[in-house]
Design a protein around this motif. Structure first.
Motif, PDB file in Angstrom:
ATOM      1  N   LYS A 177       0.832  -1.211   0.000  1.00 12.30           N
ATOM      2  CA  LYS A 177       0.000   0.000   0.000  1.00 12.30           C
ATOM      3  C   LYS A 177       0.864   1.256   0.000  1.00 12.30           C
ATOM      4  O   LYS A 177       0.428   2.314  -0.466  1.00 12.30           O
ATOM      5  N   ALA A 178       2.095   1.134   0.494  1.00 16.28           N
ATOM      6  CA  ALA A 178       3.018   2.267   0.466  1.00 16.28           C
ATOM      7  C   ALA A 178       3.779   2.355  -0.843  1.00 16.28           C
ATOM      8  O   ALA A 178       4.613   3.254  -1.018  1.00 16.28           O
ATOM      9  N   GLY A 179       3.519   1.441  -1.758  1.00 16.72           N
ATOM     10  CA  GLY A 179       4.185   1.476  -3.056  1.00 16.72           C
ATOM     11  C   GLY A 179       5.524   0.782  -3.086  1.00 16.72           C
ATOM     12  O   GLY A 179       6.269   0.897  -4.068  1.00 16.72           O
ATOM     13  N   VAL A 180       5.869   0.048  -2.026  1.00 22.01           N
ATOM     14  CA  VAL A 180       7.133  -0.686  -1.989  1.00 22.01           C
ATOM     15  C   VAL A 180       6.929  -2.047  -2.664  1.00 22.01           C
ATOM     16  O   VAL A 180       6.070  -2.824  -2.241  1.00 22.01           O
ATOM     17  N   PRO A 181       7.677  -2.350  -3.722  1.00 14.69           N
ATOM     18  CA  PRO A 181       7.510  -3.642  -4.400  1.00 14.69           C
ATOM     19  C   PRO A 181       7.806  -4.802  -3.454  1.00 14.69           C
ATOM     20  O   PRO A 181       8.784  -4.781  -2.703  1.00 14.69           O
ATOM     21  N   VAL A 182       6.948  -5.812  -3.493  1.00 17.20           N
ATOM     22  CA  VAL A 182       7.115  -7.013  -2.687  1.00 17.20           C
ATOM     23  C   VAL A 182       7.043  -8.225  -3.610  1.00 17.20           C
ATOM     24  O   VAL A 182       6.138  -8.337  -4.428  1.00 17.20           O
ATOM     25  N   THR A 183       8.002  -9.118  -3.460  1.00 15.67           N
ATOM     26  CA  THR A 183       8.010 -10.368  -4.205  1.00 15.67           C
ATOM     27  C   THR A 183       8.025 -11.530  -3.226  1.00 15.67           C
ATOM     28  O   THR A 183       8.746 -11.513  -2.225  1.00 15.67           O
ATOM     29  N   LEU A 184       7.212 -12.528  -3.511  1.00 15.71           N
ATOM     30  CA  LEU A 184       7.192 -13.753  -2.724  1.00 15.71           C
ATOM     31  C   LEU A 184       7.576 -14.930  -3.608  1.00 15.71           C
ATOM     32  O   LEU A 184       7.338 -14.910  -4.819  1.00 15.71           O
ATOM     33  N   GLU A 185       8.174 -15.933  -2.988  1.00 21.24           N
ATOM     34  CA  GLU A 185       8.334 -17.215  -3.656  1.00 21.24           C
ATOM     35  C   GLU A 185       7.577 -18.258  -2.850  1.00 21.24           C
ATOM     36  O   GLU A 185       7.514 -18.184  -1.611  1.00 21.24           O
ATOM     37  N   ALA A 186       6.975 -19.186  -3.550  1.00 28.15           N
ATOM     38  CA  ALA A 186       6.158 -20.201  -2.881  1.00 28.15           C
ATOM     39  C   ALA A 186       6.221 -21.505  -3.651  1.00 28.15           C
ATOM     40  O   ALA A 186       6.378 -21.519  -4.880  1.00 28.15           O
ATOM     41  N   ASP A 187       6.111 -22.577  -2.917  1.00 28.20           N
ATOM     42  CA  ASP A 187       6.015 -23.904  -3.510  1.00 28.20           C
ATOM     43  C   ASP A 187       5.060 -24.713  -2.626  1.00 28.20           C
ATOM     44  O   ASP A 187       5.432 -25.188  -1.552  1.00 28.20           O
ATOM     45  N   ILE A 188       3.826 -24.803  -3.072  1.00 29.06           N
ATOM     46  CA  ILE A 188       2.776 -25.457  -2.297  1.00 29.06           C
ATOM     47  C   ILE A 188       2.235 -26.634  -3.096  1.00 29.06           C
ATOM     48  O   ILE A 188       1.816 -26.480  -4.244  1.00 29.06           O
ATOM     49  N   LYS A 189       2.260 -27.805  -2.480  1.00 30.21           N
ATOM     50  CA  LYS A 189       1.707 -28.990  -3.118  1.00 30.21           C
ATOM     51  C   LYS A 189       0.633 -29.578  -2.222  1.00 30.21           C
ATOM     52  O   LYS A 189       0.893 -29.902  -1.059  1.00 30.21           O
ATOM     53  N   THR A 190      -0.565 -29.703  -2.744  1.00 29.45           N
ATOM     54  CA  THR A 190      -1.644 -30.377  -2.029  1.00 29.45           C
ATOM     55  C   THR A 190      -2.185 -31.486  -2.920  1.00 29.45           C
ATOM     56  O   THR A 190      -2.022 -31.463  -4.136  1.00 29.45           O
TER      57      THR A 190
END
Length: 555
Positions: A292-305
């Motif tokens: 919301k403050a305009g700061v870029p955020v990147t996530l990495e995820a590896d989810i297996k169901t």
């Protein structure tokens, strides 16, 4: 208060009559049960196998089947008969988490606390994507996001929990609070409460509301993908159409505790949803503030169901100690609790504790060489978390139809059912479920355990667990009063609900008292008195039908 206590005493005393003598517990057998239960207990070993060894026990999952198979084998080992997994009818898809990794990598690295919502798909391999703040209060607002969300991770507004919570979990009921239980009038009892308690009765609808307030609520839409003016089904379909990579949802809870839920239906006909991850409120709010403050955020995820559709039926575990009295052996005394759990942890207090206590009660009775007059049957239910489906369908299969009150012959043969499903706290007494005639009987049965803190008989009701289905068909069904501990504040449906949260001394006390109640019920000349047959109960749909579920069930 004094007038209420006098009223209740008169109400219960009026039903004593000639039954007083036969309800005085046998001191020799009580001593044997107490010696085995308190000094030679195996209840924590049972709990270990149901939690650490079996794993999470979501309904339909391999973990639940592991626990059920182990329980059946133990019942057979202890000499019980007719021990089996009993099919109660169609449930739906099984599901489990097989891999779960998520972390923030930009603007810096931070491992997140997150749990996939039940019955949601995985990410189909590792993903690394920008977090997009989705602000949409109407369907029209969604237009500006078309073509921009493919593979992205989305986050939406969610209210932050209150900054600090200085209210300690209730722990043990005080003597004054137990007096409030004892002083409840029938009118108060029907409402599911007792006058003057500092908190609602565990298992009552009010207890869930209190826990939700304490945990900070669901956090607005909690990551469902938009605003209150957009139907959930529309949001779900929009996310799928746009190819969203992952939906973040703020979990109820603080201090790293995640109270988990399901994000889709367990039904085999349910529509697909996007991968959905509930994160701790602290992690969610950090990411939300940044984007919301305009700061870029990147996530990495590896989810297996994984979904399991080969067998869509649900199963309960049952087993028996056969009766020996020719005139009474066809009658039943039942005890039980639900074995299924949520998936964020191993369901220690909800409800491996209750299931372990009931298994231990059966072991105790077998170990002391008890040959009951009536048959004793344990039932470990499944799908309680989805709406008491295991017990409700068991009732339909064995006892009758609560929607028409058409009864089957077996309904008349059950003397009583005893349930444990309020966590690890020791027994302080028993709820009568408005069955005043049972009050003086239970007062005598609790008398030998006064030194263990179990003294209170209350006319009050408690609800939303498996004894309710038994009670609804006209069979005396009872839940014990238990100390609340940190059940609603910390462990109920959360990632903190593990073996470590189970209190060994409380478990020994519970199993000993339950075994004694079952013994006394099996030996009593007469069955436990019954209330008038209830009116038919309107049919209600099974839970999990929508794209999202309530924040938590009661037990």
């Amino acid at each position: 208060m004094k007038l209420k206590l006098i009223y209740t005493s008169l109400l219960l005393a009026g039903t004593l009559g000639t039954g007083f003598a036969q309800d005085t517990p046998d001191p020799v057998m009580t001593a044997k049960i107490r010696e085995e239960g308190m000094n030679h207990s195996q209840v924590m070993d049972i709990a270990f196998h149901l939690t650490d060894v079996s794993g999470p026990r979501l309904s339909g999952s391999p973990g639940l089947k592991r626990a059920q198979d182990w329980a059946v084998n133990q019942l057979k080992t202890w000499g019980m008969v007719n021990a089996k997994r009993e099919d109660w009818g169609k449930f739906g898809k099984g599901w489990e988490v097989q891999k779960n990794y998520v972390a923030m990598t930009v603007p810096y690295y931070h491992a997140l606390i997150g749990i996939p919502r039940a019955w949601t798909p995985g990410t189909n391999g590792p993903i690394k994507a920008e977090v997009v703040y989705l602000k949409a209060d109407t369907i029209t607002d969604l237009e500006k996001y078309k073509g921009k969300l493919k593979g992205k991770i989305i986050i939406t507004d969610a209210a932050a929990p209150k900054e600090q919570n200085f209210e300690a979990p209730p722990g043990r009921f005080t003597d004054a609070e137990m007096a409030m239980f004892a002083g409840a009038t029938p009118e108060q009892g029907r409402a599911g409460g007792a006058p003057g308690l500092t908190g609602p009765i565990p298992g009552s609808p009010a207890s869930i509301a209190a826990a939700t307030r304490q945990g900070g609520g669901r956090g607005g839409r909690g990551g469902f993908g938009g605003g209150r003016g957009i139907p959930a089904a529309t949001l779900t379909q929009f996310q799928l159409d746009e190819g969203v990579g992952l939906v973040l949802a703020q979990a109820r809870g603080t201090d790293g505790t995640v109270f988990t839920t399901n994000g889709a239906s367990y039904r085999d006909t349910a529509k697909l949803v996007s991968p959905t991850l509930e994160t701790s409120s602290e992690d969610y709010q950090r990411i939300l503030r940044l984007v919301k403050a305009g700061v870029p955020v990147t996530l990495e995820a590896d989810i297996k169901t994984e979904f399991f559709t080969k067998d869509l039926d649900g199963y309960d575990v049952v087993g028996e100690i056969p009766g020996t009295d020719p005139s009474l052996k066809e009658q039943l005394v039942m005890l039980g609790g639900h074995l299924d759990s949520w998936h964020a942890a191993t369901g220690g207090t909800d409800n491996a504790s209750g299931s372990a206590v009931m298994l231990e009660a059966m072991r105790i009775l077998s170990r002391v060489g008890f040959k009951p007059r009536r048959t004793i049957r344990i039932a470990l239910w499944s799908a309680e978390e989805e709406g008491e489906l295991g017990s409700r369908n068991y009732v339909a299969n064995h006892f009758g139809d609560i929607t028409t009150m058409t009864l089957k012959p077996e309904q008349s043969k059950v003397s009583a059912y005893y349930n444990i499903d309020n966590g690890t706290g020791k027994i302080r007494g028993i709820f009568l479920q408005q069955n005043a005639a049972a009050g003086p009987i239970f007062q005598q049965w609790l008398a030998p355990f006064k030194d263990l803190g179990a003294t209170t008989v209350t006319i009050a009701n408690t609800a939303s667990t498996d004894h309710a289905a038994i009670d609804a068909i006209g069979i005396p069904g009872f839940q014990f009063i238990q100390d609340p501990m940190d059940y609603m504040a910390r462990t109920h449906h959360s990632n903190q609900d593990t073996y470590d949260k189970i209190v060994p001394d409380d478990m020994k006390q519970m199993a000993t008292i339950v075994a004694s109640f079952v013994y006394n019920t099996a030996q009593r000349d007469e069955m436990i008195p019954r209330k008038p047959l209830p009116a038919p109960t309107p049919a209600r749909g099974a839970r999990g039908a929508g794209a999202a579920a309530p924040a938590a069930r009661n037990n």
